[in-house]
Design an enzyme around this catalytic site. Sequence first.
Site, PDB file in Angstrom:
ATOM      1  N   ASN A   1       0.760  -1.327   0.250  1.00 45.50           N
ATOM      2  CA  ASN A   1       0.014  -0.011  -0.186  1.00 45.50           C
ATOM      3  C   ASN A   1       0.991   2.143   0.343  1.00 45.50           C
ATOM      4  OD1 ASN A   1      -2.242   1.402   0.172  1.00 45.50           O
ATOM      5  ND2 ASN A   1      -2.194   1.465   2.648  1.00 45.50           N
TER       6      ASN A   1
ATOM      7  N   ASP B   1      -3.462  -3.199  11.015  1.00 49.16           N
ATOM      8  CA  ASP B   1      -3.372  -2.173  11.648  1.00 49.16           C
ATOM      9  C   ASP B   1      -3.214  -0.722  10.188  1.00 49.16           C
ATOM     10  OD1 ASP B   1      -2.945  -3.113  14.254  1.00 49.16           O
ATOM     11  OD2 ASP B   1      -0.945  -3.686  13.909  1.00 49.16           O
ATOM     12  N   LEU B   2      -3.706  -0.223  10.298  1.00 55.06           N
ATOM     13  CA  LEU B   2      -4.448   1.173   9.150  1.00 55.06           C
ATOM     14  C   LEU B   2      -3.081   1.765   8.423  1.00 55.06           C
ATOM     15  CD1 LEU B   2      -6.385   1.730   6.647  1.00 55.06           C
ATOM     16  CD2 LEU B   2      -7.441   3.362   8.625  1.00 55.06           C
ATOM     17  N   ASP B   3      -2.272   1.015   7.724  1.00 57.98           N
ATOM     18  CA  ASP B   3      -0.897   2.345   7.896  1.00 57.98           C
ATOM     19  C   ASP B   3      -0.391   1.679   8.346  1.00 57.98           C
ATOM     20  OD1 ASP B   3      -2.911   3.102   5.657  1.00 57.98           O
ATOM     21  OD2 ASP B   3      -3.132   4.892   6.305  1.00 57.98           O
ATOM     22  N   GLU B   4      -0.334   0.736   8.996  1.00 61.54           N
ATOM     23  CA  GLU B   4       1.244   0.614   9.861  1.00 61.54           C
ATOM     24  C   GLU B   4       1.742  -0.348  10.308  1.00 61.54           C
ATOM     25  OE1 GLU B   4       0.024   1.386  14.369  1.00 61.54           O
ATOM     26  OE2 GLU B   4      -1.414   3.340  13.362  1.00 61.54           O
TER      27      GLU B   4
END
EC number: 3.5.1.10
Length: 286
Positions: free
Chosen positions: A192, A228-231
């Site tokens: 991403n 973990d969103l964007d992590e």
Amino acid sequence: MSTLPDAWIFTASCPSRLGTVDVVTRFMAESGHYVNEIHSFDDRVSKRFFIRIAFQAAANFSREGFSDRFTPRVAPFEMQWQLTPPGHRDRVAILVSKFDHCLNDLLYRHRTGQLSIDVPLIISNHPDLQPLAEWHNIPWYHLPVNAQNRPQQEAEILALVEKYRIDLVVLARYMQVLSPAMCQRLDGRAINIHHSLLPGFKGAKPYHQAWEKGVKMVGATAHYVNNDLDEGPIIAQGIQSVDHALYPQDLISRGQDIERITLFNAVRYHVEKRVFLNGSRTVVLG
């Protein structure tokens, strides 16, 4: 750094032990394989060793023969290893929404040979970029997503990933949050890209928020997808200084430039077998 087109790629990881470099390089020399490129890293914290070697194989080389001779040599090291043949091209599915800068860049680099990949399909939750896919003669799948059909549409995406034998999924500004189940299915093979504004600005119009605070740098982060969103584990990042003379649209333009370059680098590192997962972190060799 680009790997020679006729080179095999050897990658491996194992617990940190004395002699790991020696056992691999000695085997290469004794087998007559010429090493073109070698990078290694020993992580003192996780106590794991990582190595990547590009080599030109000796005459009469075969995967089976390599494995038969090499496996017993490295058994004491508990080494997990992989061979990638010359000319291998990962099959990449690109997911996109409405922003076209990352998709355009990946398709250009694919078309010009800067990215040694095949792109069998493009998937989007909006119809806007279908003409771009058609111009490149790449199958296009429009799968609109809402709260009611999200599980069905994710199942369709995974079915397409299976049908097209996809090695890597790239979220090229695909503006949907993947479910935990989908993240698990794509673990280690989905990348991403998102902005990296300091301090962090989340929600609608992040660049406008950043401009209102007088932000002095913009950037982008490419990472593996996880729950973990964007992590997820970070593969590549880019950054650029900005100043008061830039307005929100200028910041957006700068940010998009960094996003496309950072995503390209992350995809390139992955398909060239330079990235190793090391717990919640990555090791990127070369």
